[in-house]
Design a protein around this motif. Sequence first.
Motif, short mmCIF file in Angstrom:
data_model
loop_
_atom_site.label_atom_id
_atom_site.label_comp_id
_atom_site.label_asym_id
_atom_site.label_seq_id
_atom_site.Cartn_x
_atom_site.Cartn_y
_atom_site.Cartn_z
N UNK A 64 -1.03 2.94 -5.63
CA UNK A 64 -1.49 4.38 -5.69
C UNK A 64 -1.73 4.95 -4.35
N UNK A 65 -2.35 4.29 -3.61
CA UNK A 65 -2.69 4.86 -2.03
C UNK A 65 -1.57 4.48 -1.00
N UNK A 66 -1.50 3.16 -0.92
CA UNK A 66 -0.41 2.62 -0.05
C UNK A 66 1.01 3.01 0.07
N UNK A 67 1.54 2.73 -1.09
CA UNK A 67 2.83 3.00 -1.38
C UNK A 67 3.09 4.44 -1.25
N UNK A 68 2.24 5.19 -2.01
CA UNK A 68 2.40 6.89 -1.93
C UNK A 68 2.38 7.13 -0.67
N UNK A 69 1.62 6.77 0.30
CA UNK A 69 1.38 7.25 1.41
C UNK A 69 2.66 6.77 2.27
#
Length: 500
Positions: free
Chosen positions: A399-404
């Motif tokens: 949710x956070x790492x891959x999206x960023x």
Amino acid sequence: MKTVIPQQNPVKRTNTKGISDVGNGPPSRDIVSRPIASPGHWLCMLLPLAFASNLLQNNRCNEEITTQFTLTIAAIGMCVESLCFFLYMFYKTSLLLKLVVAFVPGLFTTLLYKVLLQLSWSYGLFLGFVTTFCYQNTYIRVMRGFPGSFSLGEAAVLVQGLMLFLFNTMLKVPNIVNATKVRSDFEQLNVIMMCALSYLFAVCWLLAVANVFRMKIYFYILMLLLAIGVTCTPITKPIPIIALLKFIRKDEVRIKIIMFYVALVALTVVIVWWRTQSQGKASTRVRKLFHLLIVIVYVPGLLYQCDFLYIASGVALALITFFELVRICNIPPLDVHLRNAFASFSDEKDAGVFALTPFCLLIGCSLPLWISPCPCYQDNTSSYTNRIVPLFSGILTIGFGDTAASVIGSKFGRIKWSIIYKCIKFITDSKKSLEGTLAFVLATLSSILCLNCFGFTNLTLFKSFVIAVATIATALVEANTDQIDNLTLPIIFYTIVNII
């Protein structure tokens, strides 16, 4: 055995329903892995390592440690079976050596059952060989039935997860059939979800082996029977549908959350409809909207309504499976709309008939919740805060790492990892950028710091070090692997942070 394959595959003989007959030849026959992807052999070790890391945790609930050891040994046996199968596929060996290799996984698993659990040799042999045989047989059928959908390693993770779920369900049959037993809310929900998903897998098996159930009328009759079985089987007291309604009505917040989830589902439908009206594929940034939506669902659920999120994740998996069955089996009236949506939102990793990406997005975010022993144990606040980071593994990495990483890397990425590796004489075809990897690390660590600032976790120096190592290791894997990251990243991160 009748199995589903993509209609566009010129190698297979398909009928109007996209069904193909697969022979019973050598294991490697008719196995086609996902194109433009390496075999990913190393993925077969991820779940065994994750289950082994669970053994390092204190037994904080009523679940017997024997069950955790049994599942861990079964996972290790499946891993050894996978490695032996890969050896059988890719290396030319004598018939005698192949026969020896065929018996190694079962014997090794038996030995673990005997040494670690002190089981009798007869019972250990039975468990060891049944576990490895069922796993290998299912693995081969999945690879043959969905050619081009999975890499060898991705299929190993998914089939291991399926077999471990069914194995865990069988181990808990005495608890499931005892409907009069007094259970906590989570135990009640766990029993309902295990039975419901077991029924769902049985329906999938029927659709695979019997053509008649792929006809419209019989398909919907089968689904109606499934719904009745899930809601009315007397495995709880009262029956599951009444038990669920009582659970929801216990807390007004849950009713508001359901309304919120319904609104998100409606928003998702609108996004899909809007995108299917346009020509061409959805961009990476558009696809990442689903990552943000799942973050909005899981973050408050894990923090405030863990029990409810647990059962909701099972319902979501069942719904996605239903829609995927409708699409694959061409069941009107939704099949055309689902195929259009798949054509618009699929990426290079959805190469076969199976829509791998949405399944793995849900599985990756939910897997820490599913495999963690007693994930919603909140009687002791300090114990629960210690488990928050492992339970957030899917949300943090996907949710956070891959999206960023995807957004920053696609917009600002200039320094490619392939160029960096070329300078040190290491050949790679990675298209990811250093900027994207740094964004992954910063987004993940910032999210964990926010959890700590608001008191949802308690970071010490050692915990911070382990989390930093886990984040960097996961970011490097994301930057350099061609396996589906929605599936692999949460397990890697969970395994490392689970030691704290």
